[in-house]
Write an enzyme that holds these catalytic residues in place. Structure first.
Site, PDB file in Angstrom:
ATOM      1  N   ARG A   1       0.845  -1.221   0.000  1.00 22.37           N
ATOM      2  CA  ARG A   1       0.000   0.000   0.000  1.00 22.37           C
ATOM      3  C   ARG A   1       0.867   1.254   0.000  1.00 22.37           C
ATOM      4  NH1 ARG A   1      -2.706  -3.775  -0.676  1.00 22.37           N
ATOM      5  NH2 ARG A   1      -4.450  -4.513   0.572  1.00 22.37           N
TER       6      ARG A   1
ATOM      7  N   SER B   1     -10.453   0.654   3.559  1.00 23.13           N
ATOM      8  CA  SER B   1      -9.731   0.255   4.781  1.00 23.13           C
ATOM      9  C   SER B   1      -9.072   1.478   5.384  1.00 23.13           C
ATOM     10  CB  SER B   1      -8.640  -0.748   4.449  1.00 23.13           C
ATOM     11  OG  SER B   1      -9.195  -1.883   3.875  1.00 23.13           O
TER      12      SER B   1
ATOM     13  N   GLU C   1      -4.266   4.441   6.537  1.00 25.37           N
ATOM     14  CA  GLU C   1      -3.969   4.264   5.113  1.00 25.37           C
ATOM     15  C   GLU C   1      -4.290   5.520   4.297  1.00 25.37           C
ATOM     16  OE1 GLU C   1      -4.785   0.172   3.416  1.00 25.37           O
ATOM     17  OE2 GLU C   1      -5.980   1.391   2.064  1.00 25.37           O
TER      18      GLU C   1
HETATM   19  P1  NAP Z   1     -10.260 -10.376   5.227  1.00 22.41           P
HETATM   20  O1  NAP Z   1     -10.591 -11.432   4.249  1.00 22.41           O
HETATM   21  O2  NAP Z   1     -11.205 -10.093   6.354  1.00 22.41           O
HETATM   22  O3  NAP Z   1      -8.816 -10.627   5.821  1.00 22.41           O
HETATM   23  C1  NAP Z   1      -8.249  -9.749   6.756  1.00 22.41           C
HETATM   24  C2  NAP Z   1      -6.818  -9.442   6.353  1.00 22.41           C
HETATM   25  O4  NAP Z   1      -6.073 -10.640   6.394  1.00 22.41           O
HETATM   26  C3  NAP Z   1      -6.751  -8.898   4.955  1.00 22.41           C
HETATM   27  O5  NAP Z   1      -6.596  -7.507   5.035  1.00 22.41           O
HETATM   28  C4  NAP Z   1      -5.585  -9.624   4.298  1.00 22.41           C
HETATM   29  O6  NAP Z   1      -4.424  -8.838   4.152  1.00 22.41           O
HETATM   30  C5  NAP Z   1      -5.224 -10.724   5.273  1.00 22.41           C
HETATM   31  N1  NAP Z   1      -5.412 -12.010   4.573  1.00 22.41           N
HETATM   32  C6  NAP Z   1      -6.569 -12.707   4.424  1.00 22.41           C
HETATM   33  N2  NAP Z   1      -6.335 -13.849   3.778  1.00 22.41           N
HETATM   34  C7  NAP Z   1      -5.010 -13.878   3.490  1.00 22.41           C
HETATM   35  C8  NAP Z   1      -4.166 -14.809   2.825  1.00 22.41           C
HETATM   36  N3  NAP Z   1      -4.648 -15.961   2.324  1.00 22.41           N
HETATM   37  N4  NAP Z   1      -2.842 -14.502   2.699  1.00 22.41           N
HETATM   38  C9  NAP Z   1      -2.355 -13.354   3.204  1.00 22.41           C
HETATM   39  N5  NAP Z   1      -3.101 -12.437   3.843  1.00 22.41           N
HETATM   40  C10 NAP Z   1      -4.416 -12.702   4.002  1.00 22.41           C
HETATM   41  O7  NAP Z   1     -10.006  -9.008   4.425  1.00 22.41           O
HETATM   42  P2  NAP Z   1     -11.014  -7.912   3.915  1.00 22.41           P
HETATM   43  O8  NAP Z   1     -10.909  -6.749   4.796  1.00 22.41           O
HETATM   44  O9  NAP Z   1     -12.366  -8.488   3.611  1.00 22.41           O
HETATM   45  O10 NAP Z   1     -10.309  -7.513   2.550  1.00 22.41           O
HETATM   46  C11 NAP Z   1     -10.156  -8.440   1.498  1.00 22.41           C
HETATM   47  C12 NAP Z   1      -9.087  -7.923   0.555  1.00 22.41           C
HETATM   48  O11 NAP Z   1      -9.444  -6.676  -0.028  1.00 22.41           O
HETATM   49  C13 NAP Z   1      -7.763  -7.705   1.263  1.00 22.41           C
HETATM   50  O12 NAP Z   1      -6.733  -8.083   0.398  1.00 22.41           O
HETATM   51  C14 NAP Z   1      -7.764  -6.233   1.534  1.00 22.41           C
HETATM   52  O13 NAP Z   1      -6.473  -5.689   1.636  1.00 22.41           O
HETATM   53  C15 NAP Z   1      -8.503  -5.694   0.332  1.00 22.41           C
HETATM   54  N6  NAP Z   1      -9.172  -4.421   0.656  1.00 22.41           N
HETATM   55  C16 NAP Z   1      -8.466  -3.246   0.581  1.00 22.41           C
HETATM   56  C17 NAP Z   1      -9.087  -2.068   0.906  1.00 22.41           C
HETATM   57  C18 NAP Z   1      -8.360  -0.756   0.878  1.00 22.41           C
HETATM   58  O14 NAP Z   1      -8.976   0.279   1.059  1.00 22.41           O
HETATM   59  N7  NAP Z   1      -7.078  -0.761   0.714  1.00 22.41           N
HETATM   60  C19 NAP Z   1     -10.414  -2.044   1.306  1.00 22.41           C
HETATM   61  C20 NAP Z   1     -11.077  -3.246   1.390  1.00 22.41           C
HETATM   62  C21 NAP Z   1     -10.449  -4.423   1.072  1.00 22.41           C
HETATM   63  P3  NAP Z   1      -4.093  -7.909   2.855  1.00 22.41           P
HETATM   64  O15 NAP Z   1      -4.795  -6.617   3.140  1.00 22.41           O
HETATM   65  O16 NAP Z   1      -2.611  -7.772   2.943  1.00 22.41           O
HETATM   66  O17 NAP Z   1      -4.565  -8.586   1.639  1.00 22.41           O
END
Ligand code: NAP
Length: 342
Positions: free
Chosen positions: A168, A242, A338
């Site tokens: 990020r 996020s 972020e």
């Molecule tokens: P989630 O599935 O509830 O998981 C929580 C966190 O655990 C995620 O942020 C993800 O990190 C990490 N994670 C889950 N499974 C993983 C795996 N197999 N290997 C490595 N890391 C793992 O997450 P969520 O909040 O619903 O988001 C899903 C994805 O969308 C994530 O990748 C998240 O970063 C992305 N997202 C980004 C934003 C933003 O504004 N930047 C907003 C919403 C969602 P990572 O974040 O490193 O992937």
């Protein structure tokens, strides 16, 4: 249009940031072509104005009026610029909507961006924080970008290493912050494509749909379904995605935490460090679904702060501070916001 005619005075910004925060820009210019910006940079007024580049406003917290010039990047266009045995090379203007661009590539049968479907914001903003989701970072598909240097008016090309992408993160959030307006971004979309279905939510969604051998479009549809269920639509509920990065802790810190919280989600990093889930830490502190004044923690995903109506930037920062303090007190872990704060 003459450069001076581009400049508007005292422009409201609440519709230009997805959190819906009130603020005004003393000066404002919608940039539709790099040439317009170059002409503006050549005017005598230019060097007296403080500048801020705005894309989709989806990762932005406005804390008050901006006494300078907001440059709204609206450069359009998307095209296939090359094709070889390994990849399709596509280029898009910074002002294009990211999700529409992803759908456009998929409709043409060019896979590679499907895990990043439905991320709010523009193409030009994508490299700034190296957007990522469900196991894919934009950097993996990135080839280069063209940016206008706001100090000189020159167009500069950045390849992947010059962008210094991180989690990020990129040079545009650090040493090059505020210096450039990204005009266009070029991606290489792989012909030897492999589906990335390692994240549990996406794998579960594909299983529910009984899809064992997904196409890129199937993955995009699964990602869209998961995101729509878990994340608030900024068109209906103001938010900036996020709010905190997932903290990465060293092995010793993790061992201490894991002894106390064995159920804590953890993701081992190649260098031995461990990534924690910020949303889980926040939820364990009891914040999920809670409000502080007009800002709340989204009930379906604790990593997202939402505007319950009439929030100002300072309200968002107050809740963010309270959450950071709780997480620090309970786990001894620092959360890093972020979004960009202006
Ligand atoms: P989630 O599935 O509830 O998981 C929580 C966190 O655990 C995620 O942020 C993800 O990190 C990490 N994670 C889950 N499974 C993983 C795996 N197999 N290997 C490595 N890391 C793992 O997450 P969520 O909040 O619903 O988001 C899903 C994805 O969308 C994530 O990748 C998240 O970063 C992305 N997202 C980004 C934003 C933003 O504004 N930047 C907003 C919403 C969602 P990572 O974040 O490193 O992937």
């Amino acid at each position: 249009m003459a450069p001076a005619a581009l400049l508007q005075r005292d422009v409201p910004l609440h519709r230009l940031n997805t959190f819906g925060l009130p603020a005004r820009a003393a000066w404002f210019a919608a940039i539709e072509t790099p040439a317009q910006l170059v002409a503006l940079i050549a005017t005598p007024e230019w060097r007296y104005l403080q500048r801020f580049v705005l894309g989709g406003g989806s990762n932005l917290i406005l804390t008050g009026d901006f006494d300078g010039l907001v440059l709204h990047a609206r450069i359009a266009g998307r095209e296939l610029i090359a094709e070889d045995d390994d990849a399709w090379t596509v280029r898009a203007g910074a002002g294009e909507c990211w999700h529409d661009f992803v759908c456009w590539t998929l409709e043409r049968g060019w896979p590679g961006l499907e895990n990043l479907a439905l991320i709010p914001g523009t193409v030009g903003a994508a490299p700034i924080q190296n957007i990522g989701a469900y196991g894919l970072e934009m950097a993996e598909r990135f080839q280069q970008l063209e940016a206008v240097d706001l100090a000189t008016g020159e167009t500069v090309t950045f390849d992947r290493s010059a962008c210094r992408f991180g989690y990020r993160d990129s040079a545009f959030k650090r040493e090059a912050a505020g210096r450039y307006l990204v005009a266009a971004v070029t991606f290489r979309l792989p012909k030897r494509w492999r589906p990335l279905t390692g994240y549990a939510d996406v794998a579960r969604e594909l299983e529910t749909r009984k899809i064992a051998d997904p196409t890129a479009r199937d993955i995009a549809d699964a990602v869209i379904a998961v995101r729509s269920r878990k994340l608030p639509d900024p068109a209906r509920i103001g938010n900036a995605g996020s709010f905190f990065k997932n903290p990465v802790v060293d092995a010793a810190t993790f061992a201490r935490l894991a002894a106390r919280y064995p159920e804590m989600p953890r993701y081992a990093q190649p260098d031995g460090a461990v990534k924690l889930a910020a949303g889980w830490l926040i939820e364990r502190c009891g914040w999920k679904g809670k409000n502080l004044g007009p800002v709340g923690v989204y009930e379906k995903q604790a990593l997202v702060l939402v505007n319950r109506g009439g929030a100002r930037g300072e309200d968002v920062l107050r809740l963010a501070r309270a959450i950071r303090e709780s997480v620090r007190a309970m786990f001894g872990v620092e959360l890093e916001p972020e979004p960009v704060v202006l």
